[in-house]
Scaffold this motif. Structure first.
Motif, PDB file in Angstrom:
ATOM      1  N   GLU A 178       0.817  -1.220   0.000  1.00 46.43           N
ATOM      2  CA  GLU A 178       0.000   0.000   0.000  1.00 46.43           C
ATOM      3  C   GLU A 178       0.853   1.274   0.000  1.00 46.43           C
ATOM      4  O   GLU A 178       0.389   2.343  -0.418  1.00 46.43           O
ATOM      5  N   GLU A 179       2.113   1.155   0.468  1.00 49.81           N
ATOM      6  CA  GLU A 179       2.984   2.328   0.486  1.00 49.81           C
ATOM      7  C   GLU A 179       3.537   2.665  -0.901  1.00 49.81           C
ATOM      8  O   GLU A 179       4.218   3.671  -1.076  1.00 49.81           O
ATOM      9  N   LEU A 180       3.234   1.788  -1.876  1.00 48.55           N
ATOM     10  CA  LEU A 180       3.654   2.060  -3.261  1.00 48.55           C
ATOM     11  C   LEU A 180       2.562   2.794  -4.051  1.00 48.55           C
ATOM     12  O   LEU A 180       2.738   3.069  -5.233  1.00 48.55           O
ATOM     13  N   LYS A 181       1.419   3.102  -3.385  1.00 45.28           N
ATOM     14  CA  LYS A 181       0.276   3.664  -4.109  1.00 45.28           C
ATOM     15  C   LYS A 181       0.638   4.936  -4.879  1.00 45.28           C
ATOM     16  O   LYS A 181       0.306   5.073  -6.070  1.00 45.28           O
ATOM     17  N   ASP A 182       1.319   5.891  -4.228  1.00 49.44           N
ATOM     18  CA  ASP A 182       1.662   7.150  -4.904  1.00 49.44           C
ATOM     19  C   ASP A 182       2.542   6.892  -6.129  1.00 49.44           C
ATOM     20  O   ASP A 182       2.356   7.512  -7.183  1.00 49.44           O
ATOM     21  N   SER A 183       3.487   5.979  -5.989  1.00 38.51           N
ATOM     22  CA  SER A 183       4.387   5.675  -7.114  1.00 38.51           C
ATOM     23  C   SER A 183       3.655   4.939  -8.231  1.00 38.51           C
ATOM     24  O   SER A 183       3.944   5.139  -9.415  1.00 38.51           O
ATOM     25  N   LEU A 184       2.697   4.068  -7.859  1.00 40.60           N
ATOM     26  CA  LEU A 184       1.895   3.390  -8.880  1.00 40.60           C
ATOM     27  C   LEU A 184       1.044   4.394  -9.648  1.00 40.60           C
ATOM     28  O   LEU A 184       0.945   4.343 -10.888  1.00 40.60           O
TER      29      LEU A 184
END
Length: 472
Positions: free
Chosen positions: A22-28
């Motif tokens: 979930e901490e990759l959301k911004d990068s995704l």
């Protein structure tokens, strides 16, 4: 995010990092947006392609790769800060696990500044040259000033040592006149040794209009190192006359009314120069003693990079400006390549150790750099670089070198602290007091110069064009 630090050796660590998906959301989101701007899909406007269509047409893997590349620097930096590390250079990153919707895991190996224990430097003792100005030193200083006020007078007689001759020169090698072997109207002082070997003997005894031929090894130009036949034509002979050493000369050459006052001022200036040299000598010796007391491990890659930087600067800046290559330089120095490599490595090790231990002292003593100190340092560096202060300051800012200059001054202040705590005696056994309140700024600046010499610091103008050296 979870991270752990494994110490591989005193100068290298491995970070192990686990990131919930979930901490990759911004990068995704950023990855989808970037791909949206780069591709076209029939039936959709550019930038408005749904994520599921991008996954179908271009693959979820491409999106994940873009997202991970975007996110890694941020998570690496967070792990570094969490581990309270001081990294040097770029990390070697290896993605160990990537489960879509679950987890990103990676490792990062990186060199770090070693933990250094500052030794007790209060017991350091060094011996420096005594400040002694002899009458002969004063005589030499006044004589140099006298030389600057010499006058020349054309004479109709044979040239002798000390005379100035105006000559035309023509050099031949194997009977052919060299393109760069012709010079006209050259002023030469007989006996100065500043032109060609053999010219003194050739022109001595010649009058204006006289000629002579001699052989000499050429010191530069297209036929450097070759024996040349040189024809010299004397077009004029001038005698040099020095002013009499009297009160009139003192009034001509200075603000003083008498020769005695001029000599007293020369003695005072020489004493000040010798005191500065004495302080520099003390700083250099104290620094060597400090480095000898401390255990300072050095990262191998950092050392290799520093050696390469020093070689590059020598060959491309210093030797290049003199028209020399490394082979010719080593020949002049009488050194083998192995000896040169060993010396360069020793100097690089000293430079890195100096920076590490003095930076640690800066932190321990909580030393800071004021605007006035930074400005004074910048002015001196500008002067030594041959640039105006404004030009140099602009080069420093554009090259991102302000932190480098701040670091140099801070390390100079740290060295000044160590010197103040050390016992310094001169060669006569007298204790030398380097803690003069009126000269504190000069002492720090001198210490900063000593640190620069040890570190092999390059000018900001060079750093701007060559790329800044990492300050870690």
């Amino acid at each position: 995010m979870k991270s752990a630090v494994e110490t591989l050796n005193p100068t290298r660590v491995r970070l192990t990092v686990e990131v919930p998906f979930e901490e990759l959301k911004d990068s995704l989101d950023a990855a989808y947006k970037k791909i949206n701007q780069q591709v076209t899909v029939k039936g959709f406007r550019q930038g408005k392609i749904p994520a599921r269509v991008i996954d179908q047409r271009f693959g979820r893997g491409a999106v994940l790769e873009e997202a991970v590349n975007d996110a890694l620097p941020k998570f690496y930096t967070e792990a570094v800060n969490e581990g309270e590390l001081n990294p040097l250079g770029q990390p070697e990153v290896d993605i160990t696990e990537l489960k879509d919707g679950e987890l990103l895991a990676f490792t990062a190996e990186v060199d770090i500044r070693p933990a250094i224990e500052i030794p007790d430097y209060s017991g350091i003792e060094v011996t420096v040259d005594a400040v002694e100005v002899s009458d002969e030193d004063v005589d030499k200083s006044v004589e140099q000033l006298r030389e600057r006020f010499a006058t020349t007078t054309p004479v109709e007689r044979a040239a002798a040592e000390g005379d100035i001759v105006v000559v035309d020169l023509e050099a031949k090698v194997d009977g052919e006149v060299l393109e760069d072997g012709v010079a006209q109207g050259v002023d030469y002082t007989i006996g100065s040794g500043q032109l060609l070997d053999g010219i003194d003997e050739a022109v001595t005894g010649l009058e204006a209009g006289g000629s002579a031929t001699f052989t000499s090894e050429l010191k530069g130009g297209s036929a450097e190192g070759k024996e040349a036949e040189v024809k010299v034509d004397v077009t004029a002979v001038k005698s040099r006359e020095l002013p009499a050493l009297d009160d009139d000369f003192a009034q001509l050459a200075s603000e003083f009314d008498t020769l005695e006052e001029l000599r007293a001022d020369s003695r005072k200036r020489l004493e000040q120069m010798k005191k500065y040299d004495q302080a520099t000598q003390a700083q250099e010796k104290v620094l060597d003693e400090l480095l000898g007391l401390a255990e300072v491990p050095i990262p191998e890659k950092l050392l290799a990079d520093e050696i390469e930087t020093r070689k590059h600067n020598l060959v491309n800046h210093q030797l290049g400006q003199m028209g020399l290559d490394l082979a010719k330089y080593l020949e002049i120095q009488g050194k083998t390549e192995e000896e040169f490599d060993a010396e360069t490595k020793e100097q690089a090790e000293k430079g890195i150790k100096t920076q590490f231990i003095l930076d640690e002292l800066v932190n321990k003593e909580k030393l800071s750099v004021g605007q006035e100190e930074l400005t004074e340092h910048l002015m001196r560096r500008a002067q030594s670089s041959g640039m105006s202060p404004d030009q140099f300051a602009q080069a420093v800012v554009e090259g991102g070198q302000v932190p480098m200059l701040v670091g140099e001054v801070a390390r100079g202040k740290a060295l000044a602290v160590v010197v103040e705590a050390a016992t310094v005696k001169d060669s006569n056994g007298e204790t030398v007091d380097l803690d003069d309140e009126d000269e504190t700024a000069e002492t720090v600046e001198a210490a900063t110069e000593t640190v620069e010499d040890a570190e092999g610091s390059e000018d900001a103008a060079e750093a701007k064009s060559e790329g800044a050296k990492s300050e870690g």
